[in-house]
Design a protein around this motif. Sequence first.
Motif, short mmCIF file in Angstrom:
data_model
loop_
_atom_site.label_atom_id
_atom_site.label_comp_id
_atom_site.label_asym_id
_atom_site.label_seq_id
_atom_site.Cartn_x
_atom_site.Cartn_y
_atom_site.Cartn_z
N ALA A 104 -35.18 -37.14 -27.57
CA ALA A 104 -33.81 -37.47 -27.21
C ALA A 104 -33.07 -36.24 -26.70
CB ALA A 104 -33.08 -38.07 -28.42
N ALA A 105 -33.18 -35.12 -27.44
CA ALA A 105 -32.51 -33.90 -27.01
C ALA A 105 -33.06 -33.41 -25.67
CB ALA A 105 -32.67 -32.81 -28.08
N THR A 106 -34.38 -33.44 -25.54
CA THR A 106 -35.01 -32.97 -24.30
C THR A 106 -34.58 -33.81 -23.11
OG1 THR A 106 -36.94 -32.22 -25.56
CG2 THR A 106 -37.22 -32.52 -23.19
N SER A 107 -34.58 -35.13 -23.27
CA SER A 107 -34.21 -36.01 -22.16
C SER A 107 -32.75 -35.82 -21.77
CB SER A 107 -34.47 -37.47 -22.53
OG SER A 107 -33.64 -37.89 -23.60
N TYR A 108 -31.88 -35.51 -22.74
CA TYR A 108 -30.47 -35.27 -22.41
C TYR A 108 -30.33 -34.07 -21.48
CZ TYR A 108 -25.68 -33.71 -22.67
OH TYR A 108 -24.42 -33.27 -22.32
N PHE A 109 -30.93 -32.95 -21.86
CA PHE A 109 -30.77 -31.73 -21.07
C PHE A 109 -31.48 -31.85 -19.71
CE2 PHE A 109 -29.92 -29.98 -25.35
CZ PHE A 109 -28.67 -29.44 -25.09
N MET A 110 -32.61 -32.53 -19.67
CA MET A 110 -33.27 -32.75 -18.39
C MET A 110 -32.44 -33.64 -17.49
SD MET A 110 -37.26 -33.20 -19.58
CE MET A 110 -37.78 -33.55 -17.90
N ASN A 111 -31.85 -34.68 -18.07
CA ASN A 111 -31.07 -35.62 -17.29
C ASN A 111 -29.75 -35.01 -16.83
OD1 ASN A 111 -30.98 -38.53 -16.42
ND2 ASN A 111 -29.07 -38.45 -17.55
N SER A 112 -29.14 -34.16 -17.67
CA SER A 112 -27.81 -33.61 -17.37
C SER A 112 -27.88 -32.40 -16.44
CB SER A 112 -27.10 -33.21 -18.67
OG SER A 112 -26.90 -34.34 -19.49
N TYR A 113 -28.91 -31.54 -16.59
CA TYR A 113 -28.92 -30.28 -15.86
C TYR A 113 -30.08 -30.12 -14.88
CZ TYR A 113 -25.59 -29.07 -19.51
OH TYR A 113 -24.50 -29.06 -20.35
N GLY A 114 -30.98 -31.11 -14.84
CA GLY A 114 -32.08 -31.03 -13.89
C GLY A 114 -33.14 -30.02 -14.25
N ILE A 115 -33.22 -29.62 -15.52
CA ILE A 115 -34.20 -28.63 -15.94
C ILE A 115 -35.55 -29.28 -16.21
CG2 ILE A 115 -32.40 -27.22 -17.00
CD1 ILE A 115 -33.45 -28.19 -19.73
N VAL A 116 -36.57 -28.47 -16.33
CA VAL A 116 -37.87 -28.93 -16.80
C VAL A 116 -38.26 -28.10 -18.01
CG1 VAL A 116 -38.60 -29.72 -14.52
CG2 VAL A 116 -39.14 -27.39 -15.25
N ILE A 117 -39.25 -28.56 -18.74
CA ILE A 117 -39.61 -27.91 -20.01
C ILE A 117 -41.00 -27.29 -19.89
CG2 ILE A 117 -39.92 -28.22 -22.48
CD1 ILE A 117 -37.09 -28.78 -21.50
N ASP A 118 -41.03 -25.97 -20.07
CA ASP A 118 -42.30 -25.26 -20.18
C ASP A 118 -42.14 -24.17 -21.23
OD1 ASP A 118 -40.72 -23.43 -18.87
OD2 ASP A 118 -42.23 -22.89 -17.37
N TYR A 119 -43.15 -23.32 -21.39
CA TYR A 119 -43.10 -22.32 -22.46
C TYR A 119 -41.96 -21.33 -22.27
CZ TYR A 119 -45.09 -18.79 -19.36
OH TYR A 119 -45.29 -17.91 -18.34
N SER A 120 -41.61 -21.02 -21.01
CA SER A 120 -40.52 -20.07 -20.77
C SER A 120 -39.18 -20.67 -21.18
CB SER A 120 -40.50 -19.64 -19.31
OG SER A 120 -40.28 -20.73 -18.45
N MET A 121 -39.00 -21.96 -20.94
CA MET A 121 -37.76 -22.61 -21.39
C MET A 121 -37.70 -22.63 -22.91
SD MET A 121 -34.92 -23.94 -20.40
CE MET A 121 -35.17 -24.30 -18.67
N LEU A 122 -38.83 -22.86 -23.56
CA LEU A 122 -38.87 -22.83 -25.02
C LEU A 122 -38.55 -21.43 -25.52
CD1 LEU A 122 -39.39 -24.28 -27.68
CD2 LEU A 122 -41.81 -23.75 -27.43
N THR A 123 -39.03 -20.41 -24.81
CA THR A 123 -38.72 -19.03 -25.16
C THR A 123 -37.21 -18.80 -25.12
OG1 THR A 123 -40.83 -18.28 -24.26
CG2 THR A 123 -39.14 -16.60 -24.61
N ASN A 124 -36.55 -19.34 -24.11
CA ASN A 124 -35.09 -19.22 -24.02
C ASN A 124 -34.43 -19.85 -25.24
OD1 ASN A 124 -35.52 -18.16 -21.47
ND2 ASN A 124 -35.19 -20.11 -20.44
#
Length: 566
Positions: free
Chosen positions: A90-110
């Motif tokens: 749910a949290a991941t889909s919100y940020f992807m839907n709102s900001y157009g981001i994708v999720i990889d290890y570097s985003m997790l590092t952030n």
Amino acid sequence: MNNKVPIRSWEITLGSNQLILAVSTWLLLLSNWPFWRAVWQGVGGLQDGNTIFVLSLPWFVLIWLYILLSVMAWGHLIKPVLAIVLLVAAATSYFMNSYGIVIDYSMLTNVMQTDSSEAMDLLNWELLLWMLGFGVIPLLIITRVRLIQRSWSRALAHRLMGMAVALTCLAIIVFTLYQSYASLMRNHRELRLMLVPSNVVSAIHGYTRRQLAVPTELKIIGADARREEATVDVRKPRLTVLMVGETARSANFSLNGYTRDTNPELASRGVLSFTNVSSCGTATAVSLPCMFLDVGKEGYKDGMALRREGLLDVLQRAGVSVIWRDNNSGCKGICDRVPNEKLNNQKTLGLCRADECYDEILLQDLQAYLDQQQRDSIVVLHMKGSHGPSYFKRYPPAFERFGPVCDNNQLERCTRESIVSAYDNSLGYTDYVLGQTIDLLKRNAERFDTAMLYVSDHGESLGENGLYLHGLPYAMAPSEQTSIPMILWISKDMQSRQNLNPQCLKEQRGVSLSHDNLFHSVLGLMGIQTSAYRQELDLFSTCQAKALTPLKLAQTSEHHPVKIPK
């Protein structure tokens, strides 16, 4: 006598495979809207000749999610694991839907390295409602599921049978439509970073693997570092202020041709703005340590700054006074071995709010520090800059020159014009702080030969092509996230001392540069001789009548490892 029969709470009886299939279906339909939009664009919609392929995609994804969750959720942990998956999805889909981001290890590092102030900027009522609807409600439903109890052997048999059927179906789809699936994944590699929750699982695996791969020894760099011998006519030590910006993109600097006057202070102070500079990464967690190391973008790996000496270590070893002052989320290991100050939690009236401080706090008491210095010195000021999404918080109200302004952190609810205005105001404030820093250096010209070098860690997307913020994988990132400003102010005395040709420097304005140049350029500017120095990466060397030359690698300059206590 009370003959009322108590009402039992409702329950659903399911097998574990059925529950996993139900959660997979929920994720397929309600947690992957950005993924399905990207897929629809990737296949070009429903066309003659691709109908079967398009209709097979939901089944392919459903089976894949079922297999993934079947591997993750076992025994008594089935319901807890699925509950965590639903909340994370749910949290991941919100940020992807709102900001157009994708999720990889570097985003997790952030995410792992963010501070409380940055995290609070991302919280809002829409996120909470999203979490309630797409995370909490299905979680509550799971709590009312009564799983059929089986012996461990029968449960294992049921699970393996379900996975075998799923894998068979998956194989049939892939082999039947192999060319279509291969073409889609080859031409749209970003899809693997968009499917929730497999992108999160992959990010966790990548992050963990990189953290475990970090060596346990500190690698010494530039063990032979020393300051060049001063000539008879040199009476003053060097002083360089290195200002590390945050989330500033080159495209919005008026010094580089932007139509709004975002740099009035710098324009009046005779600075040189380099217009063709690229970052090492698209997020602070990568770019900040990378720019201070000697390995460059191609050689950088996550966590390297914790186990490898960088620019500040080499300068300190050579006898330069070093200090790091931070108004951001920390130095990511770069300043761990030099004096450093954390200033974003100060309570200075007019410069700080309850949760953060404006960047002027970096200049507070700096003069008192300089008054105590008697030798070559470098001061690093790590700015809060233009960190989003709450750009309006990055500057005092007096600096709101452009409008209308987006004054909340839900960018999707603001017009692009108001988002850009808030962002430009933050750059205007950065311009002011840089101007004040130059003025401080001018006031110390009698005691020091001075220079200021400003460079941002990465850029920012402001709604172009539906993208916001930063952090996309570098191969996918638009130029807005990788093209950064770099600005030099250098006193005439420092120019003379370094034998720099001013006209030659101006001619370097459009030369291709990157974070790779920082390590070697600062060593050159500070007159540090070491085998770690590479003249071809020193942006000043081209314009020097007499450039530094690297020392030959001697026995004393080898990169000796030092054990780091666990």
